[in-house]
Design an enzyme around this catalytic site. Structure first.
Site, PDB file in Angstrom:
ATOM      1  N   GLY A  81     -10.704  -5.935  -3.212  1.00 15.59           N
ATOM      2  CA  GLY A  81     -12.068  -6.807  -3.742  1.00 15.59           C
ATOM      3  C   GLY A  81     -13.512  -6.010  -2.853  1.00 15.59           C
ATOM      4  O   GLY A  81     -14.280  -6.196  -3.567  1.00 15.59           O
TER       5      GLY A  81
ATOM      6  N   GLU B 202     -14.100  -3.296  -5.272  1.00 15.90           N
ATOM      7  CA  GLU B 202     -14.528  -3.828  -6.485  1.00 15.90           C
ATOM      8  C   GLU B 202     -16.068  -4.370  -6.303  1.00 15.90           C
ATOM      9  O   GLU B 202     -16.666  -4.145  -7.162  1.00 15.90           O
ATOM     10  CB  GLU B 202     -13.924  -5.096  -6.784  1.00 15.90           C
ATOM     11  CG  GLU B 202     -12.384  -4.522  -7.191  1.00 15.90           C
ATOM     12  CD  GLU B 202     -11.282  -5.584  -7.453  1.00 15.90           C
ATOM     13  OE1 GLU B 202     -10.856  -6.377  -6.460  1.00 15.90           O
ATOM     14  OE2 GLU B 202     -10.995  -5.945  -8.674  1.00 15.90           O
TER      15      GLU B 202
ATOM     16  N   GLU C   5      -3.915  -3.400  -3.446  1.00 14.69           N
ATOM     17  CA  GLU C   5      -3.286  -4.688  -3.841  1.00 14.69           C
ATOM     18  C   GLU C   5      -1.747  -4.591  -4.079  1.00 14.69           C
ATOM     19  O   GLU C   5      -1.109  -5.521  -4.079  1.00 14.69           O
ATOM     20  CB  GLU C   5      -4.208  -5.483  -5.153  1.00 14.69           C
ATOM     21  CG  GLU C   5      -5.304  -5.879  -4.936  1.00 14.69           C
ATOM     22  CD  GLU C   5      -6.519  -4.898  -4.798  1.00 14.69           C
ATOM     23  OE1 GLU C   5      -6.565  -3.766  -4.778  1.00 14.69           O
ATOM     24  OE2 GLU C   5      -7.887  -5.435  -4.836  1.00 14.69           O
TER      25      GLU C   5
HETATM   26  N1  CAA Z   1      -7.952 -11.040   4.151  1.00 16.19           N
HETATM   27  C1  CAA Z   1      -7.680 -11.874   5.342  1.00 16.19           C
HETATM   28  N2  CAA Z   1      -7.818 -11.363   6.600  1.00 16.19           N
HETATM   29  C2  CAA Z   1      -8.063 -10.040   6.719  1.00 16.19           C
HETATM   30  C3  CAA Z   1      -8.138  -9.082   5.785  1.00 16.19           C
HETATM   31  C4  CAA Z   1      -8.157  -9.553   4.390  1.00 16.19           C
HETATM   32  N3  CAA Z   1      -7.987  -8.907   3.319  1.00 16.19           N
HETATM   33  N4  CAA Z   1      -8.081  -7.918   6.130  1.00 16.19           N
HETATM   34  C5  CAA Z   1      -8.316  -8.094   7.510  1.00 16.19           C
HETATM   35  N5  CAA Z   1      -8.093  -9.286   7.860  1.00 16.19           N
HETATM   36  C6  CAA Z   1      -8.048  -9.770   9.250  1.00 16.19           C
HETATM   37  C7  CAA Z   1      -7.012  -9.586   9.921  1.00 16.19           C
HETATM   38  O1  CAA Z   1      -5.637 -10.785   9.375  1.00 16.19           O
HETATM   39  C8  CAA Z   1      -6.967  -9.538  11.534  1.00 16.19           C
HETATM   40  O2  CAA Z   1      -7.273 -11.178  11.706  1.00 16.19           O
HETATM   41  P1  CAA Z   1      -6.158 -11.630  12.757  1.00 16.19           P
HETATM   42  O3  CAA Z   1      -6.598 -11.072  14.077  1.00 16.19           O
HETATM   43  O4  CAA Z   1      -6.768 -13.089  12.986  1.00 16.19           O
HETATM   44  O5  CAA Z   1      -4.966 -11.472  12.597  1.00 16.19           O
HETATM   45  C9  CAA Z   1      -8.248  -8.849  11.495  1.00 16.19           C
HETATM   46  O6  CAA Z   1      -9.126  -9.162  10.060  1.00 16.19           O
HETATM   47  C10 CAA Z   1      -8.491  -7.762  11.762  1.00 16.19           C
HETATM   48  O7  CAA Z   1      -7.677  -7.073  10.926  1.00 16.19           O
HETATM   49  P2  CAA Z   1      -6.591  -6.001  11.383  1.00 16.19           P
HETATM   50  O8  CAA Z   1      -5.827  -6.530  12.876  1.00 16.19           O
HETATM   51  O9  CAA Z   1      -5.624  -6.151  10.260  1.00 16.19           O
HETATM   52  O10 CAA Z   1      -7.271  -4.541  11.616  1.00 16.19           O
HETATM   53  P3  CAA Z   1      -6.665  -3.062  11.379  1.00 16.19           P
HETATM   54  O11 CAA Z   1      -7.472  -2.363  12.216  1.00 16.19           O
HETATM   55  O12 CAA Z   1      -5.227  -3.120  12.235  1.00 16.19           O
HETATM   56  O13 CAA Z   1      -6.337  -2.916  10.046  1.00 16.19           O
HETATM   57  C11 CAA Z   1      -7.086  -2.984   7.736  1.00 16.19           C
HETATM   58  C12 CAA Z   1      -7.619  -2.956   9.225  1.00 16.19           C
HETATM   59  C13 CAA Z   1      -6.205  -1.512   7.122  1.00 16.19           C
HETATM   60  C14 CAA Z   1      -8.283  -3.130   6.834  1.00 16.19           C
HETATM   61  C15 CAA Z   1      -6.018  -4.220   7.455  1.00 16.19           C
HETATM   62  O14 CAA Z   1      -6.689  -5.181   7.898  1.00 16.19           O
HETATM   63  C16 CAA Z   1      -5.777  -4.207   6.096  1.00 16.19           C
HETATM   64  O15 CAA Z   1      -4.886  -3.768   5.623  1.00 16.19           O
HETATM   65  N6  CAA Z   1      -6.338  -5.405   5.410  1.00 16.19           N
HETATM   66  C17 CAA Z   1      -6.010  -5.916   4.085  1.00 16.19           C
HETATM   67  C18 CAA Z   1      -6.639  -4.839   3.001  1.00 16.19           C
HETATM   68  C19 CAA Z   1      -6.110  -5.203   1.612  1.00 16.19           C
HETATM   69  O16 CAA Z   1      -4.849  -5.295   1.458  1.00 16.19           O
HETATM   70  N7  CAA Z   1      -6.957  -5.698   0.846  1.00 16.19           N
HETATM   71  C20 CAA Z   1      -6.686  -6.113  -0.448  1.00 16.19           C
HETATM   72  C21 CAA Z   1      -6.670  -7.604  -0.639  1.00 16.19           C
HETATM   73  S1  CAA Z   1      -6.248  -8.142  -2.034  1.00 16.19           S
HETATM   74  C22 CAA Z   1      -7.551  -8.186  -3.127  1.00 16.19           C
HETATM   75  O17 CAA Z   1      -8.645  -7.846  -2.704  1.00 16.19           O
HETATM   76  C23 CAA Z   1      -7.318  -8.966  -4.290  1.00 16.19           C
HETATM   77  C24 CAA Z   1      -8.154  -8.692  -5.454  1.00 16.19           C
HETATM   78  O18 CAA Z   1      -8.795  -7.707  -5.795  1.00 16.19           O
HETATM   79  C25 CAA Z   1      -8.379  -9.797  -6.409  1.00 16.19           C
END
Ligand code: CAA
Length: 259
Positions: A110, A113, A133
């Site tokens: 997102g 996006e 995603e």
């Molecule tokens: N939602 C909720 N929390 C998130 C998040 C997300 N998308 N991305 C990161 N966070 C949170 C983590 O859970 C973490 O919180 P806690 O310490 O409380 O657990 C904090 O932010 C820091 O993140 P990381 O410890 O994971 O940090 P990292 O440096 O190890 O990794 C990252 C960074 C690669 C960005 C990883 O956080 C990640 O992969 N995030 C998710 C990315 C993702 O999949 N985005 C797509 C979401 S789906 C979407 O967007 C749907 C749509 O189009 C409709």
């Protein structure tokens, strides 16, 4: 405007909108969308000429939809969540002035996006972008399947969406996804430099051009060309176009007033 998840500031004709949930890498939850909707709907479009959108902190522009909140949704609620994201990003896309995304850190799901609904994308050179995603068993649904294909073409969009891979700033720049990939210290100065240039130009002309470019998504070329000619003609009824042409002939800078 006071918000829990956003910061808003206006300096002169430039608005600065910062998504601010740094502990969750600025992930988009229902509250963010509610506040974005309110903020974008109440902007003073007469005094603003540029909007700069950024994420709080160095680590992320926006890491996507809030997966923790999203994991609790049922099918109906997920459809509503998707529609909410689409509506808010469409509001952003429809603003009648340039919107510049200043991206530092991750712009994922997102978050990318959101950037795709902006007009100009500036990416810090160590940032990563992607639509991960599919790694969650989902696909981008805040407009990503539509806007990404329009930005980079079907084949690159399919590769990005099917793989869920992260892409470097150089890769994003090479595929035409962003306007600039820049070192950190040049990121905001480049945004402000562009803002200054855009502000010198005719605001009505920019607003109309932006709308016409957006309409090219959905109209036939024939209809869009008719509209282009009509809107071009309408600008000649405005003082700005008369002033712009007169200033050129008189060899002086134009004084645009937005009317
Ligand atoms: N939602 C909720 N929390 C998130 C998040 C997300 N998308 N991305 C990161 N966070 C949170 C983590 O859970 C973490 O919180 P806690 O310490 O409380 O657990 C904090 O932010 C820091 O993140 P990381 O410890 O994971 O940090 P990292 O440096 O190890 O990794 C990252 C960074 C690669 C960005 C990883 O956080 C990640 O992969 N995030 C998710 C990315 C993702 O999949 N985005 C797509 C979401 S789906 C979407 O967007 C749907 C749509 O189009 C409709």
């Amino acid at each position: 405007m006071n918000y829990e998840t956003l910061k808003w500031e206006q300096k002169g004709a430039v608005g600065y909108l910062t998504l601010s949930r740094p502990k969750a890498l600025n992930a988009l939850n229902a509250k963010v969308f509610q506040e974005l909707d309110h903020c974008l709907s109440s902007l003073d479009n007469r005094s603003l000429r540029i909007l700069i959108v950024q994420g709080a902190g160095d680590k992320a522009f926006v890491a996507g939809a809030d997966i923790k909140e999203m994991s609790g949704l049922n099918a109906k609620e997920a459809e509503e969540f998707s529609k909410t994201g689409q509506k808010v990003f469409s509001l952003l896309e429809a603003l009648p002035f340039p919107v510049i995304a200043v991206i530092q850190g991750f712009a994922l799901g997102g978050g990318l996006e959101l950037a795709l609904a902006c007009d100009i994308l500036l990416l810090e050179e160590n940032s990563k972008v992607g639509l991960p995603e599919v790694t969650l068993g989902l696909f981008p649904s805040f407009g990503g399947t539509q806007r990404l294909a329009r930005a980079v073409g079907f084949y690159k969009a399919k590769e990005m969406i099917f793989s869920g891979n992260f892409y470097t700033a150089q890769e994003a720049y090479s595929m035409g996804l962003v306007n600039f990939a820049l070192p950190k210290e040049k990121l905001m100065s480049q945004a402000e430099e562009l803002s200054k240039i855009f502000q010198k130009r005719g605001p009505l002309a920019i607003a109309q051009a932006k709308q016409l470019i957006q309409k090219s998504y959905s109209l036939s070329l024939e209809t869009a060309l008719q509209l282009e000619a009509q809107e071009f003609g309408r600008l000649f009824d405005k003082q700005d176009s008369q002033e712009g042409m007169k200033a050129f002939i008189e060899k002086r800078p134009p004084q645009f007033k937005g009317n």
